[in-house]
Each structure stands twice: as structure tokens, then as C-alpha cells.
Design a protein around this motif. Sequence first.
Motif, PDB file in Angstrom:
ATOM      1  N   GLU A   1       2.058   1.901  -2.099  1.00  0.00           N
ATOM      2  CA  GLU A   1       0.785   2.026  -1.386  1.00  0.00           C
ATOM      3  C   GLU A   1       1.043   1.904   0.102  1.00  0.00           C
ATOM      4  O   GLU A   1       1.699   0.961   0.553  1.00  0.00           O
ATOM      5  CB  GLU A   1      -0.195   0.943  -1.833  1.00  0.00           C
ATOM      6  CG  GLU A   1      -0.807   1.185  -3.183  1.00  0.00           C
ATOM      7  CD  GLU A   1      -1.962   0.229  -3.464  1.00  0.00           C
ATOM      8  OE1 GLU A   1      -2.124  -0.765  -2.710  1.00  0.00           O
ATOM      9  OE2 GLU A   1      -2.713   0.473  -4.426  1.00  0.00           O
TER      10      GLU A   1
ATOM     11  N   ASP B   1       3.358  -1.329   0.556  1.00  0.00           N
ATOM     12  CA  ASP B   1       3.408  -2.256  -0.572  1.00  0.00           C
ATOM     13  C   ASP B   1       4.136  -1.551  -1.711  1.00  0.00           C
ATOM     14  O   ASP B   1       3.666  -0.536  -2.220  1.00  0.00           O
ATOM     15  CB  ASP B   1       1.993  -2.643  -0.993  1.00  0.00           C
ATOM     16  CG  ASP B   1       1.982  -3.744  -2.047  1.00  0.00           C
ATOM     17  OD1 ASP B   1       2.980  -3.876  -2.774  1.00  0.00           O
ATOM     18  OD2 ASP B   1       0.963  -4.453  -2.152  1.00  0.00           O
TER      19      ASP B   1
ATOM     20  N   THR C   1      -5.824   3.266   2.941  1.00  0.00           N
ATOM     21  CA  THR C   1      -4.746   3.114   1.971  1.00  0.00           C
ATOM     22  C   THR C   1      -4.596   4.347   1.102  1.00  0.00           C
ATOM     23  O   THR C   1      -5.579   4.908   0.615  1.00  0.00           O
ATOM     24  CB  THR C   1      -4.997   1.888   1.071  1.00  0.00           C
ATOM     25  OG1 THR C   1      -5.069   0.719   1.890  1.00  0.00           O
ATOM     26  CG2 THR C   1      -3.875   1.715   0.056  1.00  0.00           C
ATOM     27  N   LYS C   2      -3.339   4.767   0.915  1.00  0.00           N
ATOM     28  CA  LYS C   2      -3.010   5.884   0.046  1.00  0.00           C
ATOM     29  C   LYS C   2      -1.862   5.471  -0.862  1.00  0.00           C
ATOM     30  O   LYS C   2      -0.985   4.689  -0.462  1.00  0.00           O
ATOM     31  CB  LYS C   2      -2.572   7.115   0.857  1.00  0.00           C
ATOM     32  CG  LYS C   2      -3.598   7.611   1.871  1.00  0.00           C
ATOM     33  CD  LYS C   2      -4.784   8.249   1.191  1.00  0.00           C
ATOM     34  CE  LYS C   2      -5.757   8.782   2.252  1.00  0.00           C
ATOM     35  NZ  LYS C   2      -6.952   9.383   1.625  1.00  0.00           N
ATOM     36  N   THR C   3      -1.818   6.002  -2.079  1.00  0.00           N
ATOM     37  CA  THR C   3      -0.671   5.836  -2.965  1.00  0.00           C
ATOM     38  C   THR C   3       0.204   7.064  -2.831  1.00  0.00           C
ATOM     39  O   THR C   3      -0.274   8.196  -2.931  1.00  0.00           O
ATOM     40  CB  THR C   3      -1.107   5.677  -4.428  1.00  0.00           C
ATOM     41  OG1 THR C   3      -1.907   4.489  -4.554  1.00  0.00           O
ATOM     42  CG2 THR C   3       0.107   5.555  -5.345  1.00  0.00           C
TER      43      THR C   3
ATOM     44  N   THR D   1      -0.788   1.724   3.823  1.00  0.00           N
ATOM     45  CA  THR D   1      -2.039   1.502   4.547  1.00  0.00           C
ATOM     46  C   THR D   1      -1.785   1.723   6.028  1.00  0.00           C
ATOM     47  O   THR D   1      -0.911   1.080   6.619  1.00  0.00           O
ATOM     48  CB  THR D   1      -2.580   0.076   4.323  1.00  0.00           C
ATOM     49  OG1 THR D   1      -2.774  -0.129   2.931  1.00  0.00           O
ATOM     50  CG2 THR D   1      -3.889  -0.129   5.057  1.00  0.00           C
TER      51      THR D   1
END
Length: 295
Positions: free
Chosen positions: A268, A257, A275-277, A270
Motif C-alpha cells: 500500500e 506499507d 492510498t493505493k494498493t 500513501t
Amino acid sequence: MNLLKRLMMMTMVGGTMVWLASCNNEEDGLNDDATASAFEDVAVDTEASMDVAFEDVDNVVEAGINYDEASGGKVLRDPLIECAVVTHDHENNKVIIDYGDGCEGDGGRTRSGKIIVTYSDIRWFAPGATRSVTFEDFYIDSVKVEGVRTITNITADESSTPQFKTQLAGGKLTWNDGTFATRDSEHTRTWARAENPAQDESFVEGSAEGQNRDGEAYSSTITERLVFKRRCGAQGYFFPVSGVIETVAPGATIVIDYGDGECDNLAEVTINGETKTIELDVRARREVVRRRLRD
């Protein structure tokens, strides 16, 4: 770099995970299980290499078409084609860019063989205009590039918002160890021109599929159209400002995203529900891809 060339470069991100190659996987916990392997195989090895190869091709094609010494008009000798022989066959609407047995050009890459461009209308912004790109023993460094790349102007009329469809059929990279990766893709790019060109935006939709160097199939789909803002590129951010890409790989579903429209290098990611930024770094991307291509 002219606007068309920038837009062509933008198209290459249509089905890609390429920028994720630059994130800190160990810090983000992506190296802990089999998911990381699937992520790396697709995101770095296949997609990154595919993107850098066909982005390179697009840029060479644009440089070759712009350089026509015999036309008596504008002559642009781009560094990308400095060591190539460029032949315009106006009678047959064809451009041949011939690197011969190989020569080192812009960016330190060695290209060899031929890129052959056939077009229907040299006026690229004419609705219905097409370009078809094929290859004859063409290599970037030691990687052989194959496939048919077709770009079609699908704009309704000259007063409408410009739209282009980019298709790759039989896309294939073959490394000198005999391994190869494939890709077929179709993307649509819409250029939203503003009164102030600095406010121009580009929207990309579509999907891609293929197999990585391990022979495993994957697919990538833009589930929410990618949005690029020209002003963000002027600030050094060449990533989508919004949009979502979903890639299905062996053992993993990967969703990226790109955000809410702000000019930044954050996304982001996933993977299988986690989920990680991450921070995207084009400089790291280029270095990873350069190493991959020269393996």
C-alpha cells in the motif's frame, strides 16, 4: 548464492522506494499532479539508481573476497568478477578488485576502475568484524560511484543473533551529463536463524537522506522494521513481507506499507493522504533501473 550474500542484498532495501518504479502510475492516478513528479524523482531516478549501484558493489565485494587463488583453499570465480583482476593483500587485510579501463561482465554491465575492500577480520561472522569499501575511478556503465561503505558485525557474541550495521557516507552517483545524486544512510540488519534454514528471517531498520539529480533534498525512514522471509524468496518474492518506509520529498510525503507478513508482491502506497494498493514487479524494476543507469 550464499546466505551472507542474500542478506547483504536485503540490506539495500533499507531506505528505498525502488520497487515502486514498476507500478502502473497512470492507472493508479499518480500522474495527475505535482505529487507524481516528486514521487518519480525520488523513487525512480535517485533511489533506484543508488540501490542498483550499491547492490552491485556489495555483490562484487562478496565475490572478490570469496575468490582467493593464492590461499590454497576455496576458490570461487563468480561471473561478476570474471573480467577483473582480484588481488588479496593478506598482510594488510585488503582486497583490490580492478576492472582496469573497463570490461563487460555479468548482466551486460560494463565496470571500470577499482573497488578497494579493507577488513578487520576475514571471519565475517566474528563479533566486531568490519569491512570498509572505497572506490578509485569506479564506474558502472557511464555512472561514477563514490563514497565509503562500511559494514560492521555488531553481534554481542557468537552465540547471539547475528546483527550487522551498514553505513554509507558520502554516497554519490555522477552521470555523464554532469548531474549527480547523493545519499548517506545507516541501517541495522538482524538475522533470525531458525532450526530449519528455510524459515530464516531478516529484519532491517534505519534511515537514509540525500538529494536527487535536481538538487532537491529527500529523506527516508523505516518507521516499522522491514521483515524478509527466506521462504518467500524461494517462491520468487524478494520484497519485504511487512514493514513501513516513509519518504519525505519536495511536495510529497510517501509511505509504503509492505503488508502483514504474507509472501506476496503487494504494498500500500500513501502519497499526501491518498492510498493505493500496487503490485510490485522485480523484473520491471530491473528494466527501469537498467535504462536509468545507461542514460
